[in-house]
Every structure is written in C-alpha cells, then in structure tokens.
Design a protein around this motif. Structure first.
Motif, mmCIF file in Angstrom:
data_model
loop_
_atom_site.group_PDB
_atom_site.id
_atom_site.type_symbol
_atom_site.label_atom_id
_atom_site.label_comp_id
_atom_site.label_asym_id
_atom_site.label_seq_id
_atom_site.Cartn_x
_atom_site.Cartn_y
_atom_site.Cartn_z
ATOM 1 N N ALA A 120 0.961 -1.282 -0.177
ATOM 2 C CA ALA A 120 -0.124 -0.046 -0.182
ATOM 3 C C ALA A 120 0.858 1.020 0.202
ATOM 4 O O ALA A 120 0.397 2.156 -0.490
ATOM 5 C CB ALA A 120 -0.698 0.081 1.263
ATOM 6 N N VAL A 121 1.824 1.352 0.741
ATOM 7 C CA VAL A 121 2.929 2.399 0.929
ATOM 8 C C VAL A 121 3.590 2.427 -0.334
ATOM 9 O O VAL A 121 3.875 3.645 -1.068
ATOM 10 C CB VAL A 121 3.926 2.278 2.006
ATOM 11 N N GLN A 122 4.018 1.461 -1.021
ATOM 12 C CA GLN A 122 4.656 1.521 -2.571
ATOM 13 C C GLN A 122 3.614 2.214 -3.528
ATOM 14 O O GLN A 122 4.042 2.983 -4.218
ATOM 15 C CB GLN A 122 5.089 0.164 -2.913
ATOM 16 N N GLU A 123 2.356 1.860 -3.298
ATOM 17 C CA GLU A 123 1.271 2.363 -4.397
ATOM 18 C C GLU A 123 1.278 3.922 -4.092
ATOM 19 O O GLU A 123 1.055 4.697 -5.270
ATOM 20 C CB GLU A 123 -0.104 1.510 -4.155
ATOM 21 N N ALA A 124 1.286 3.982 -2.825
ATOM 22 C CA ALA A 124 1.358 5.698 -2.505
ATOM 23 C C ALA A 124 2.563 6.427 -3.364
ATOM 24 O O ALA A 124 2.346 7.436 -3.782
ATOM 25 C CB ALA A 124 1.191 5.848 -1.019
ATOM 26 N N TRP A 125 3.625 5.731 -3.172
ATOM 27 C CA TRP A 125 4.800 6.331 -3.835
ATOM 28 C C TRP A 125 4.628 6.657 -5.398
ATOM 29 O O TRP A 125 5.114 7.619 -5.953
ATOM 30 C CB TRP A 125 5.979 5.496 -3.431
ATOM 31 N N VAL A 126 4.070 5.411 -5.996
ATOM 32 C CA VAL A 126 3.793 5.239 -7.303
ATOM 33 C C VAL A 126 2.900 6.401 -7.891
ATOM 34 O O VAL A 126 3.217 7.274 -8.835
ATOM 35 C CB VAL A 126 3.279 3.706 -7.877
ATOM 36 N N ARG A 127 1.917 6.616 -7.068
ATOM 37 C CA ARG A 127 0.848 7.800 -7.452
ATOM 38 C C ARG A 127 1.565 9.136 -7.253
ATOM 39 O O ARG A 127 1.429 10.096 -8.216
ATOM 40 C CB ARG A 127 -0.234 7.593 -6.488
ATOM 41 N N LEU A 128 2.442 9.273 -6.356
ATOM 42 C CA LEU A 128 2.823 10.455 -5.958
ATOM 43 C C LEU A 128 3.844 10.707 -7.056
ATOM 44 O O LEU A 128 3.952 11.959 -7.722
ATOM 45 C CB LEU A 128 3.766 10.633 -4.853
ATOM 46 N N SER A 129 4.784 9.714 -7.528
ATOM 47 C CA SER A 129 5.704 9.958 -8.759
ATOM 48 C C SER A 129 5.162 10.144 -9.840
ATOM 49 O O SER A 129 5.300 11.026 -10.759
ATOM 50 C CB SER A 129 6.533 8.617 -8.693
ATOM 51 N N ARG A 130 3.742 9.602 -10.317
ATOM 52 C CA ARG A 130 3.081 9.799 -11.265
ATOM 53 C C ARG A 130 2.622 11.341 -11.539
ATOM 54 O O ARG A 130 2.768 11.921 -12.331
ATOM 55 C CB ARG A 130 1.806 8.894 -11.575
ATOM 56 N N ASN A 131 2.084 11.814 -10.066
ATOM 57 C CA ASN A 131 1.787 13.146 -10.198
ATOM 58 C C ASN A 131 2.914 14.211 -10.531
ATOM 59 O O ASN A 131 2.684 15.329 -11.209
ATOM 60 C CB ASN A 131 1.178 13.585 -9.006
ATOM 61 N N ALA A 132 4.041 13.806 -10.124
ATOM 62 C CA ALA A 132 5.321 14.501 -10.266
ATOM 63 C C ALA A 132 5.570 14.502 -11.814
ATOM 64 O O ALA A 132 5.895 15.666 -12.351
ATOM 65 C CB ALA A 132 6.428 14.091 -9.489
ATOM 66 N N GLY A 133 5.301 13.297 -12.331
ATOM 67 C CA GLY A 133 5.670 13.488 -13.954
ATOM 68 C C GLY A 133 4.836 14.207 -14.496
ATOM 69 O O GLY A 133 5.271 14.584 -15.611
ATOM 70 N N ARG A 134 3.624 14.415 -13.966
ATOM 71 C CA ARG A 134 2.701 15.392 -14.896
ATOM 72 C C ARG A 134 2.967 16.838 -14.027
ATOM 73 O O ARG A 134 1.926 17.675 -14.513
ATOM 74 C CB ARG A 134 1.278 14.791 -14.476
ATOM 75 N N GLY A 135 3.856 16.976 -13.267
ATOM 76 C CA GLY A 135 4.116 18.480 -12.700
ATOM 77 C C GLY A 135 2.894 18.971 -11.966
ATOM 78 O O GLY A 135 2.819 19.892 -11.564
ATOM 79 N N GLU A 136 2.152 17.745 -11.318
ATOM 80 C CA GLU A 136 1.137 17.993 -10.357
ATOM 81 C C GLU A 136 1.611 18.019 -8.884
ATOM 82 O O GLU A 136 0.881 18.551 -7.989
ATOM 83 C CB GLU A 136 -0.056 17.044 -10.580
ATOM 84 N N ALA A 137 2.659 17.480 -8.710
ATOM 85 C CA ALA A 137 3.213 17.251 -7.153
ATOM 86 C C ALA A 137 3.373 18.683 -6.312
ATOM 87 O O ALA A 137 3.124 18.726 -5.137
ATOM 88 C CB ALA A 137 4.563 16.545 -6.961
ATOM 89 N N GLY A 138 3.784 19.695 -6.933
ATOM 90 C CA GLY A 138 3.877 20.926 -6.342
ATOM 91 C C GLY A 138 2.891 21.609 -6.016
ATOM 92 O O GLY A 138 2.718 22.377 -5.166
ATOM 93 N N GLY A 139 1.596 20.922 -6.680
ATOM 94 C CA GLY A 139 0.324 21.467 -6.123
ATOM 95 C C GLY A 139 -0.296 20.894 -4.713
ATOM 96 O O GLY A 139 -1.416 21.180 -4.228
#
Length: 304
Positions: A38-57
């Motif tokens: 579950a924690v690894q999935e959270a990292w995957v989703r965070l990385s995916r957001n970062a790849g789309r430039g959304e993590a900063g939001g």
C-alpha cells in the motif's frame, strides 16, 4: 533546480512520511507485506503526479499521502472481503478467513491485543474510520473523503467501531475483576506508581482524547502518573455502560475515562474532556470497593 534534484527532494519528502504511512497501513490491513504494498502504491501515485507536474500543487503532503494510503487499504480490504467465504461481520474475532500465524504475530506486535481482537469484526469502512481517527487523529472531514461519506456518517462509522472495540474485546464480562483493575489503576495513578500502572495496562494500550492519542504502556503510564501532581478528585464509574473513572471538580464531572479490557488488563482508554461530549454521556458514579455506598450518596472521593 534540476529534474534530478526535484526527484531527490520528492523521495526525501516521501521517506519522511514512510514510517507513519506504514503504521497506518499495517493497522488497517494486519499484514506487513500488504502494508508495504500500500505504501509503495502511494509512492507510485506521487511519482506519477510529479511526472505530470502536479506534485507541486500538493499543499499538505502528509495528508495527501495518508488519504492515498487509506483509499488503497480500503480497496484491498473490500477485495479481501469479496474473496472471503463468509461476510466480514460474521468472522470470529481474531480469526482470519485463511489463518496465517506469522501475520497474526506481526499484527499483535504493532496493533496490540485489544485491536487484534476487534479489527476483524469491523466492516472495511468502519475499520478505516476507527484506525484513522481514533489511532492517528485524522479529522472526520478527511476520513469522509476517503470513504465517500459525509463527515457525520464517518463519525458514525467510527462510533460503531468503537462500540465493537468495547464489546468484542472480552465477551465474558467479570465486573468484579474489572473493578479490581480500575481500583488498582486509580491507586497507582494517585500515588504516581509507574510500576503499578504498568501492571494493569496492556503492553500495547491506546489512550485517546479529543486532542491526543498515546500508545504503549510506558507512555500511557507516564501520563497517568502525572495526575498525582494535580488536585483532581476521581472515583469509579460507568461511562455509557463501560467500566471506567469519573474525574470531578467542585462536584461536577470534569472528565471521564472509559476502559476496554483484555485478559484483565486495560487495553483502551477513551478520555472525554469536552463539555459538550460529557453532557451527552451517561455517567453513573459507583460506590467504593463495589460493596455499596456506605453513606448512601456519593462514592468515596479519591484525589489523583
């Protein structure tokens, strides 16, 4: 800042939250391996957001990650439930559909006996609401978003779960033994007897109030022994039917402690101090030593 620097900063930020996220997932799922997934999935989703430039939001990274882990755990619990031969509500407390002694041992270490007994009796939504709010202090507004309910419905889920914690932890009630434990707790707290408190607390006891959650016998004992320096007056009581204590100031109930017992030790302490919540509780003061009120009026007052 370069992309590599950005990735490194994101990874460091995530690692700062990993321990808490894993604790949430482990208590939700009862499996170390599934918690890591579950924690690894959270990292995957965070990385995916970062790849789309959304993590900063993401303004509150900890809250965002807790929400993601909560939703992943909820999906996993629902999937587990759909695969089980019997509905979750009909499971025997503490017994999984496919018992795994190794995972039971891991769960016992991180959750404690009381919650190990009761978690398997909760529906996925109840389990999430109870764990996130009661153990980790997540506001009901955030819990509501995870379970797709209103905040009031999320509050009701946690309330139902809390009642099961009290009712399922020890089906065979022995009020005499419980009363002895309460008296021993009160005496030890009043005298600042740290070892005496440890003797009546489950090693993984959880104490929660409206603003604070404390886990572990040592931490709870330190907090309770600190009452010895205060001028409170306390006595045994029934708090909404649960064995506990009422703390009085000028003859009025200033706070209550409702106890859940496992194997004759206190495993959960639900502390209420908010005046509005206190007003909704049914508090019955009990006579000293369980032998009846010698004066026919109030229980003997015992300063903490």
């Amino acid at each position: 800042m370069t992309t590599t620097d950005d990735d490194g900063f994101l990874a460091e930020s995530f690692e700062a939250h990993r321990g808490r996220l894993r604790a949430v997932a482990h208590r939700m799922l009862g499996s170390a391996a599934e918690a890591d997934d579950a924690v690894q999935e959270a990292w995957v989703r965070l990385s995916r957001n970062a790849g789309r430039g959304e993590a900063g939001g993401i303004g509150n990274l900890g809250g965002w990650l807790t929400t993601v882990v909560g939703r992943v755990c909820l999906d996993m619990l629902r999937s587990r439930r759909s695969r089980a031969e019997e509905p979750l509500e009909s499971w025997t407390p503490g017994v999984a559909a496919e018992p795994d002694p190794a995972q039971d041992a891991l769960l016992a270490e991180s959750v404690g006996t009381a919650l190990l007994v009761v978690l398997d009796t909760l529906s996925p939504a109840e389990r999430l609401a109870f764990v996130l709010h009661d153990l980790f202090g997540v506001p009901f507004e955030e819990v509501a978003g995870i379970v797709d309910r209103s905040p009031e419905a999320a509050r009701q889920l946690a309330s139902r779960a809390r009642r099961r914690v009290r009712g399922a932890a020890e089906p065979e009630v022995d009020p005499v033994r419980r009363r002895r434990v309460v008296d021993a707790f009160l005496t030890a707290a009043r005298e600042g007897d740290f070892d005496g408190l440890l003797a009546v607390l489950d090693p993984d006891v959880v104490a929660r109030s409206e603003t604070l959650v404390t886990a572990g016998a040592s931490a709870v004992a330190r907090g309770a022994s600190g009452f010895a320096r205060l001028s409170f007056v306390a006595g045994p009581a029934l708090v909404d039917g649960a064995t506990g204590l009422a703390v009085l100031v000028d003859g009025r109930v200033e706070r209550t402690l409702a106890f859940t017992f496992v194997r004759d030790r206190i495993a959960l302490i639900d502390v209420t101090t908010d005046p509005a919540r206190l007003a909704r509780l049914e508090v019955t003061l009990l006579p000293p030593d369980g032998d009846g009120d010698r004066d026919g009026d109030q229980p003997a007052e015992a300063p903490l």
